[in-house]
Design a protein around this motif. Structure first.
Motif, PDB file in Angstrom:
ATOM      1  N   THR A  92       0.856  -1.174   0.000  1.00 38.19           N
ATOM      2  CA  THR A  92       0.000   0.000   0.000  1.00 38.19           C
ATOM      3  C   THR A  92       0.897   1.230   0.000  1.00 38.19           C
ATOM      4  OG1 THR A  92      -1.774   1.223   1.085  1.00 38.19           O
ATOM      5  CG2 THR A  92      -0.233   0.088   2.533  1.00 38.19           C
ATOM      6  N   THR A  93       0.468   2.250  -0.689  1.00 37.64           N
ATOM      7  CA  THR A  93       1.216   3.509  -0.690  1.00 37.64           C
ATOM      8  C   THR A  93       0.468   4.585   0.075  1.00 37.64           C
ATOM      9  OG1 THR A  93       0.258   4.124  -2.819  1.00 37.64           O
ATOM     10  CG2 THR A  93       2.402   3.004  -2.863  1.00 37.64           C
ATOM     11  N   PHE A  94      -0.501   4.173   0.876  1.00 34.18           N
ATOM     12  CA  PHE A  94      -1.230   5.117   1.711  1.00 34.18           C
ATOM     13  C   PHE A  94      -0.422   5.446   2.954  1.00 34.18           C
ATOM     14  CE2 PHE A  94      -4.721   3.248  -0.692  1.00 34.18           C
ATOM     15  CZ  PHE A  94      -5.390   4.402  -1.079  1.00 34.18           C
ATOM     16  N   ASN A  95      -0.588   6.642   3.476  1.00 37.12           N
ATOM     17  CA  ASN A  95       0.075   7.069   4.695  1.00 37.12           C
ATOM     18  C   ASN A  95      -0.410   6.203   5.851  1.00 37.12           C
ATOM     19  OD1 ASN A  95       0.783   8.370   7.102  1.00 37.12           O
ATOM     20  ND2 ASN A  95       0.690  10.370   6.178  1.00 37.12           N
ATOM     21  N   LEU A  96       0.520   5.529   6.518  1.00 37.14           N
ATOM     22  CA  LEU A  96       0.199   4.688   7.667  1.00 37.14           C
ATOM     23  C   LEU A  96       0.768   5.271   8.953  1.00 37.14           C
ATOM     24  CD1 LEU A  96       0.790   1.193   6.024  1.00 37.14           C
ATOM     25  CD2 LEU A  96      -1.383   2.368   6.403  1.00 37.14           C
ATOM     26  N   ILE A 145       4.468  -5.855   2.415  1.00 35.82           N
ATOM     27  CA  ILE A 145       4.455  -6.956   3.384  1.00 35.82           C
ATOM     28  C   ILE A 145       4.515  -8.276   2.631  1.00 35.82           C
ATOM     29  CG2 ILE A 145       3.168  -8.109   5.224  1.00 35.82           C
ATOM     30  CD1 ILE A 145       1.816  -5.381   5.746  1.00 35.82           C
ATOM     31  N   ASP A 146       5.403  -9.151   3.071  1.00 35.19           N
ATOM     32  CA  ASP A 146       5.516 -10.494   2.511  1.00 35.19           C
ATOM     33  C   ASP A 146       5.287 -11.468   3.660  1.00 35.19           C
ATOM     34  OD1 ASP A 146       6.041 -12.681   0.913  1.00 35.19           O
ATOM     35  OD2 ASP A 146       8.209 -12.421   0.954  1.00 35.19           O
ATOM     36  N   GLN A 147       4.408 -12.444   3.443  1.00 34.77           N
ATOM     37  CA  GLN A 147       4.092 -13.430   4.475  1.00 34.77           C
ATOM     38  C   GLN A 147       4.248 -14.818   3.888  1.00 34.77           C
ATOM     39  OE1 GLN A 147      -0.023 -13.963   5.126  1.00 34.77           O
ATOM     40  NE2 GLN A 147       0.234 -15.236   6.912  1.00 34.77           N
ATOM     41  N   ASP A 148       4.956 -15.693   4.610  1.00 37.38           N
ATOM     42  CA  ASP A 148       4.897 -17.098   4.239  1.00 37.38           C
ATOM     43  C   ASP A 148       3.899 -17.750   5.188  1.00 37.38           C
ATOM     44  OD1 ASP A 148       6.280 -17.431   6.612  1.00 37.38           O
ATOM     45  OD2 ASP A 148       8.088 -18.205   5.707  1.00 37.38           O
ATOM     46  N   PRO A 177       6.202 -33.392  12.176  1.00 39.81           N
ATOM     47  CA  PRO A 177       4.982 -33.054  11.428  1.00 39.81           C
ATOM     48  C   PRO A 177       4.132 -31.966  12.094  1.00 39.81           C
ATOM     49  CG  PRO A 177       4.662 -35.107  12.594  1.00 39.81           C
ATOM     50  CD  PRO A 177       6.098 -34.693  12.815  1.00 39.81           C
ATOM     51  N   GLN A 178       4.761 -30.898  12.479  1.00 38.25           N
ATOM     52  CA  GLN A 178       4.000 -29.795  13.060  1.00 38.25           C
ATOM     53  C   GLN A 178       4.497 -28.477  12.478  1.00 38.25           C
ATOM     54  OE1 GLN A 178       5.488 -30.755  17.079  1.00 38.25           O
ATOM     55  NE2 GLN A 178       5.848 -28.576  17.267  1.00 38.25           N
ATOM     56  N   PRO A 179       3.597 -27.558  12.206  1.00 34.17           N
ATOM     57  CA  PRO A 179       4.012 -26.268  11.650  1.00 34.17           C
ATOM     58  C   PRO A 179       4.670 -25.387  12.706  1.00 34.17           C
ATOM     59  CG  PRO A 179       1.650 -26.313  11.963  1.00 34.17           C
ATOM     60  CD  PRO A 179       2.156 -27.684  12.311  1.00 34.17           C
ATOM     61  N   LEU A 180       5.561 -24.543  12.258  1.00 34.01           N
ATOM     62  CA  LEU A 180       6.193 -23.546  13.123  1.00 34.01           C
ATOM     63  C   LEU A 180       5.545 -22.195  12.855  1.00 34.01           C
ATOM     64  CD1 LEU A 180       9.883 -24.634  12.513  1.00 34.01           C
ATOM     65  CD2 LEU A 180       8.431 -25.236  14.454  1.00 34.01           C
ATOM     66  N   ASN A 181       6.029 -21.174  13.503  1.00 30.62           N
ATOM     67  CA  ASN A 181       5.466 -19.835  13.337  1.00 30.62           C
ATOM     68  C   ASN A 181       5.602 -19.320  11.915  1.00 30.62           C
ATOM     69  OD1 ASN A 181       4.774 -19.677  16.043  1.00 30.62           O
ATOM     70  ND2 ASN A 181       6.725 -18.771  16.606  1.00 30.62           N
ATOM     71  N   GLN A 182       4.687 -18.450  11.539  1.00 37.24           N
ATOM     72  CA  GLN A 182       4.750 -17.776  10.244  1.00 37.24           C
ATOM     73  C   GLN A 182       5.779 -16.652  10.309  1.00 37.24           C
ATOM     74  OE1 GLN A 182       0.984 -16.397   8.844  1.00 37.24           O
ATOM     75  NE2 GLN A 182      -0.099 -18.062   9.822  1.00 37.24           N
ATOM     76  N   ASN A 183       6.226 -16.224   9.140  1.00 37.44           N
ATOM     77  CA  ASN A 183       7.129 -15.092   9.040  1.00 37.44           C
ATOM     78  C   ASN A 183       6.461 -13.966   8.280  1.00 37.44           C
ATOM     79  OD1 ASN A 183       9.527 -16.106  10.275  1.00 37.44           O
ATOM     80  ND2 ASN A 183       9.812 -17.403   8.507  1.00 37.44           N
ATOM     81  N   PHE A 184       6.652 -12.766   8.754  1.00 39.94           N
ATOM     82  CA  PHE A 184       6.190 -11.568   8.073  1.00 39.94           C
ATOM     83  C   PHE A 184       7.393 -10.656   7.866  1.00 39.94           C
ATOM     84  CE2 PHE A 184       2.371 -13.048  10.092  1.00 39.94           C
ATOM     85  CZ  PHE A 184       1.360 -12.719   9.215  1.00 39.94           C
ATOM     86  N   LYS A 185       7.554 -10.161   6.659  1.00 39.09           N
ATOM     87  CA  LYS A 185       8.580  -9.156   6.378  1.00 39.09           C
ATOM     88  C   LYS A 185       7.850  -7.873   6.040  1.00 39.09           C
ATOM     89  CE  LYS A 185      11.280 -12.795   6.088  1.00 39.09           C
ATOM     90  NZ  LYS A 185      10.759 -14.099   6.393  1.00 39.09           N
ATOM     91  N   ILE A 186       8.166  -6.805   6.728  1.00 35.18           N
ATOM     92  CA  ILE A 186       7.541  -5.503   6.481  1.00 35.18           C
ATOM     93  C   ILE A 186       8.641  -4.545   6.053  1.00 35.18           C
ATOM     94  CG2 ILE A 186       6.227  -3.599   7.476  1.00 35.18           C
ATOM     95  CD1 ILE A 186       5.080  -5.643   9.479  1.00 35.18           C
ATOM     96  N   VAL A 187       8.468  -3.939   4.878  1.00 33.98           N
ATOM     97  CA  VAL A 187       9.479  -3.041   4.326  1.00 33.98           C
ATOM     98  C   VAL A 187       8.834  -1.680   4.079  1.00 33.98           C
ATOM     99  CG1 VAL A 187      11.107  -2.670   2.439  1.00 33.98           C
ATOM    100  CG2 VAL A 187      10.597  -4.993   3.209  1.00 33.98           C
TER     101      VAL A 187
END
Length: 52
Positions: free
Chosen positions: A7-11, A21-24, A32-42
């Protein structure tokens, strides 16, 4: 699978030109168990510097 959002809106003061924002969705361990998600915020201003 990755999700990407921008987004290019003022936050507010921290991100006046917006963000990217990139999220996996999941990280897998050797068990056989998932771990935490990752978020990259630039800060969008960092993208503007590259695109100029």
């Amino acid at each position: 699978m990755h999700n990407k959002y921008a987004t290019t809106f003022n936050l507010g003061e921290a991100y006046p030109q917006g963000v990217f924002i990139d999220q996996d969705w999941y990280n897998l361990s050797d068990k056989p168990q998932p771990l935490n998600q990752n978020f990259k915020i630039v800060d969008w201003r960092d993208f503007q510097k590259i695109l100029k």
